[in-house]
Design a protein around this motif. Structure first.
Motif, PDB file in Angstrom:
ATOM      1  N   LEU A  16      52.425  47.338  33.905  1.00  0.00           N
ATOM      2  CA  LEU A  16      53.258  46.827  32.697  1.00  0.00           C
ATOM      3  C   LEU A  16      53.862  45.272  33.169  1.00  0.00           C
ATOM      4  CD1 LEU A  16      55.489  49.791  31.429  1.00  0.00           C
ATOM      5  CD2 LEU A  16      53.319  48.682  30.572  1.00  0.00           C
ATOM      6  N   SER A  17      53.701  45.161  34.279  1.00  0.00           N
ATOM      7  CA  SER A  17      54.063  43.576  34.706  1.00  0.00           C
ATOM      8  C   SER A  17      53.134  42.620  34.624  1.00  0.00           C
ATOM      9  CB  SER A  17      54.807  43.595  36.144  1.00  0.00           C
ATOM     10  OG  SER A  17      54.045  43.998  36.970  1.00  0.00           O
ATOM     11  N   ALA A  18      52.058  42.852  34.255  1.00  0.00           N
ATOM     12  CA  ALA A  18      50.811  42.086  34.466  1.00  0.00           C
ATOM     13  C   ALA A  18      50.889  41.088  33.430  1.00  0.00           C
ATOM     14  CB  ALA A  18      49.377  42.751  34.039  1.00  0.00           C
ATOM     15  N   LYS A  19      50.657  39.661  33.801  1.00  0.00           N
ATOM     16  CA  LYS A  19      50.578  38.589  32.952  1.00  0.00           C
ATOM     17  C   LYS A  19      49.115  38.328  32.490  1.00  0.00           C
ATOM     18  CE  LYS A  19      51.652  33.980  31.931  1.00  0.00           C
ATOM     19  NZ  LYS A  19      52.382  32.675  32.428  1.00  0.00           N
ATOM     20  N   LEU A  20      48.957  38.604  31.046  1.00  0.00           N
ATOM     21  CA  LEU A  20      47.624  38.585  30.555  1.00  0.00           C
ATOM     22  C   LEU A  20      47.404  37.129  30.140  1.00  0.00           C
ATOM     23  CD1 LEU A  20      44.995  40.120  29.451  1.00  0.00           C
ATOM     24  CD2 LEU A  20      46.372  40.471  27.282  1.00  0.00           C
ATOM     25  N   LEU A  21      46.130  36.754  30.750  1.00  0.00           N
ATOM     26  CA  LEU A  21      46.100  35.364  30.391  1.00  0.00           C
ATOM     27  C   LEU A  21      44.899  34.926  29.473  1.00  0.00           C
ATOM     28  CD1 LEU A  21      45.782  34.220  34.420  1.00  0.00           C
ATOM     29  CD2 LEU A  21      47.673  34.141  32.725  1.00  0.00           C
ATOM     30  N   ILE A  22      43.988  35.688  29.126  1.00  0.00           N
ATOM     31  CA  ILE A  22      42.925  35.705  28.333  1.00  0.00           C
ATOM     32  C   ILE A  22      42.219  37.141  28.017  1.00  0.00           C
ATOM     33  CG2 ILE A  22      41.253  34.995  29.761  1.00  0.00           C
ATOM     34  CD1 ILE A  22      40.265  33.211  27.627  1.00  0.00           C
ATOM     35  N   VAL A  95      39.933  39.897  37.072  1.00  0.00           N
ATOM     36  CA  VAL A  95      38.831  38.807  36.924  1.00  0.00           C
ATOM     37  C   VAL A  95      37.755  39.169  36.273  1.00  0.00           C
ATOM     38  CG1 VAL A  95      37.697  36.749  38.197  1.00  0.00           C
ATOM     39  CG2 VAL A  95      39.738  37.883  39.199  1.00  0.00           C
ATOM     40  N   LEU A  96      37.360  38.331  35.465  1.00  0.00           N
ATOM     41  CA  LEU A  96      35.849  38.506  34.680  1.00  0.00           C
ATOM     42  C   LEU A  96      34.954  37.316  35.213  1.00  0.00           C
ATOM     43  CD1 LEU A  96      34.390  39.723  32.325  1.00  0.00           C
ATOM     44  CD2 LEU A  96      34.856  37.688  30.971  1.00  0.00           C
ATOM     45  N   TYR A  97      33.906  38.007  35.776  1.00  0.00           N
ATOM     46  CA  TYR A  97      32.687  37.172  36.475  1.00  0.00           C
ATOM     47  C   TYR A  97      31.800  37.281  35.464  1.00  0.00           C
ATOM     48  CZ  TYR A  97      35.542  37.999  40.503  1.00  0.00           C
ATOM     49  OH  TYR A  97      36.660  37.842  41.500  1.00  0.00           O
ATOM     50  N   ILE A 110      40.138  34.454  35.198  1.00  0.00           N
ATOM     51  CA  ILE A 110      41.076  35.286  35.587  1.00  0.00           C
ATOM     52  C   ILE A 110      41.781  35.700  34.343  1.00  0.00           C
ATOM     53  CG2 ILE A 110      43.539  35.469  36.910  1.00  0.00           C
ATOM     54  CD1 ILE A 110      42.206  33.063  38.862  1.00  0.00           C
ATOM     55  N   VAL A 111      41.688  37.140  33.987  1.00  0.00           N
ATOM     56  CA  VAL A 111      41.975  37.543  33.116  1.00  0.00           C
ATOM     57  C   VAL A 111      43.625  38.098  33.074  1.00  0.00           C
ATOM     58  CG1 VAL A 111      41.738  39.930  31.634  1.00  0.00           C
ATOM     59  CG2 VAL A 111      39.757  38.543  32.522  1.00  0.00           C
ATOM     60  N   ALA A 112      43.914  38.523  34.114  1.00  0.00           N
ATOM     61  CA  ALA A 112      45.447  39.081  34.347  1.00  0.00           C
ATOM     62  C   ALA A 112      45.513  38.839  35.657  1.00  0.00           C
ATOM     63  CB  ALA A 112      45.646  40.556  33.921  1.00  0.00           C
ATOM     64  N   PHE A 113      46.938  38.400  36.105  1.00  0.00           N
ATOM     65  CA  PHE A 113      47.471  37.988  37.317  1.00  0.00           C
ATOM     66  C   PHE A 113      48.801  38.812  37.706  1.00  0.00           C
ATOM     67  CE2 PHE A 113      48.487  35.449  41.018  1.00  0.00           C
ATOM     68  CZ  PHE A 113      47.420  35.735  41.924  1.00  0.00           C
ATOM     69  N   ASN A 114      48.834  39.651  38.418  1.00  0.00           N
ATOM     70  CA  ASN A 114      50.198  40.449  38.705  1.00  0.00           C
ATOM     71  C   ASN A 114      51.160  39.658  39.604  1.00  0.00           C
ATOM     72  OD1 ASN A 114      49.911  42.397  36.703  1.00  0.00           O
ATOM     73  ND2 ASN A 114      49.037  43.830  38.105  1.00  0.00           N
ATOM     74  N   MET A 143      44.775  35.257  50.326  1.00  0.00           N
ATOM     75  CA  MET A 143      44.274  36.284  49.890  1.00  0.00           C
ATOM     76  C   MET A 143      43.806  36.038  48.281  1.00  0.00           C
ATOM     77  SD  MET A 143      47.427  38.668  51.191  1.00  0.00           S
ATOM     78  CE  MET A 143      47.002  40.069  51.867  1.00  0.00           C
ATOM     79  N   SER A 144      44.622  35.250  47.486  1.00  0.00           N
ATOM     80  CA  SER A 144      43.845  35.203  46.132  1.00  0.00           C
ATOM     81  C   SER A 144      42.330  34.792  46.302  1.00  0.00           C
ATOM     82  CB  SER A 144      44.811  34.449  45.431  1.00  0.00           C
ATOM     83  OG  SER A 144      46.087  34.824  45.275  1.00  0.00           O
ATOM     84  N   ALA A 145      42.352  33.707  47.093  1.00  0.00           N
ATOM     85  CA  ALA A 145      40.968  33.113  47.099  1.00  0.00           C
ATOM     86  C   ALA A 145      39.946  34.160  47.527  1.00  0.00           C
ATOM     87  CB  ALA A 145      41.036  31.812  47.726  1.00  0.00           C
ATOM     88  N   LYS A 146      40.362  34.710  48.776  1.00  0.00           N
ATOM     89  CA  LYS A 146      39.312  35.787  49.393  1.00  0.00           C
ATOM     90  C   LYS A 146      39.045  36.870  48.330  1.00  0.00           C
ATOM     91  CE  LYS A 146      38.641  39.089  53.289  1.00  0.00           C
ATOM     92  NZ  LYS A 146      37.531  39.351  52.552  1.00  0.00           N
ATOM     93  N   ASN A 147      40.156  37.215  47.512  1.00  0.00           N
ATOM     94  CA  ASN A 147      39.915  38.398  46.293  1.00  0.00           C
ATOM     95  C   ASN A 147      38.744  37.800  45.465  1.00  0.00           C
ATOM     96  OD1 ASN A 147      40.570  39.431  43.598  1.00  0.00           O
ATOM     97  ND2 ASN A 147      41.833  40.763  45.061  1.00  0.00           N
ATOM     98  N   ILE A 148      38.965  36.413  45.050  1.00  0.00           N
ATOM     99  CA  ILE A 148      37.912  36.083  44.057  1.00  0.00           C
ATOM    100  C   ILE A 148      36.568  35.886  44.684  1.00  0.00           C
ATOM    101  CG2 ILE A 148      37.255  33.960  42.714  1.00  0.00           C
ATOM    102  CD1 ILE A 148      40.265  33.921  41.772  1.00  0.00           C
ATOM    103  N   ILE A 149      36.408  35.365  45.833  1.00  0.00           N
ATOM    104  CA  ILE A 149      34.937  35.331  46.448  1.00  0.00           C
ATOM    105  C   ILE A 149      34.510  36.797  46.640  1.00  0.00           C
ATOM    106  CG2 ILE A 149      34.063  34.701  48.805  1.00  0.00           C
ATOM    107  CD1 ILE A 149      36.033  32.452  49.012  1.00  0.00           C
TER     108      ILE A 149
END
Length: 166
Positions: A16-22, A95-97, A110-114, A143-149
């Motif tokens: 529930l705490s997610a920030k939906l970006l798109i 994340v949507l790739y 980046i769709v949502a980021f908690n 960690m965020s960058a590694k997660n996306i890679i």
């Protein structure tokens, strides 16, 4: 109605705490234009498929269920979007790739980021990663960058194993 049901699906899938970006469908429309038709489906990977994807990407899958978005125009496939939901530090990022029909990474959305928003990778960095068409190995990355890679590697391996040429 389709956007509303998609919103509720994402809402239920995230804490529930997610920030939906798109919304993923909006991100696909942004990448392929308003004339593109966007469809979605869940793929259930077999254990053998999951193992092959993990070997190809050199990362671990957290689930055997993958949400895929497909962009088409006049019955021609324009590309795919693969939604990856992974823990960054203690909370999830979705994340949507977006992968083109030429098998290249077209965009990373980046769709949502908690996590706290200051940990969100910059748009410039994400654009640089997606514009290279290649996913580099990164040492000492946040960690965020590694997660996306790592997510990029998973998405490209999923595309290659499950979607390319089909």
């Amino acid at each position: 109605m389709k956007h509303i049901s998609l919103f509720f699906l994402i809402f239920l899938a995230l804490p529930l705490s997610a920030k939906l970006l798109i919304l993923p469908a909006e991100a696909m429309q942004k990448n392929y234009g308003p004339e593109a038709t966007i469809s979605e489906e869940n793929l259930l990977l077999t254990n053998a498929q999951a193992q092959k994807i993990q070997q190809e990407s050199k990362t671990k899958l957290s689930t055997n269920i993958v949400k895929v978005f497909k962009a088409t125009k006049n019955s021609t496939t324009l590309g795919y979007g693969i939604l990856i939901n992974e823990k960054v530090r203690s909370k999830n990022a979705v994340v949507l790739y977006v992968i083109s029909d030429e098998s290249t990474l077209k965009s990373i959305e980046i769709v949502a980021f908690n996590e706290p928003m200051e940990y969100l990778p910059s748009k410039k960095w994400v654009l640089q990663l997606s514009s290279t068409g290649d996913v580099p190995n990164t040492t000492g990355a946040t960690m965020s960058a590694k997660n996306i890679i790592d997510g990029s590697k998973k998405a490209l391996a999923i595309y290659k194993e499950m979607l390319k040429g089909k």
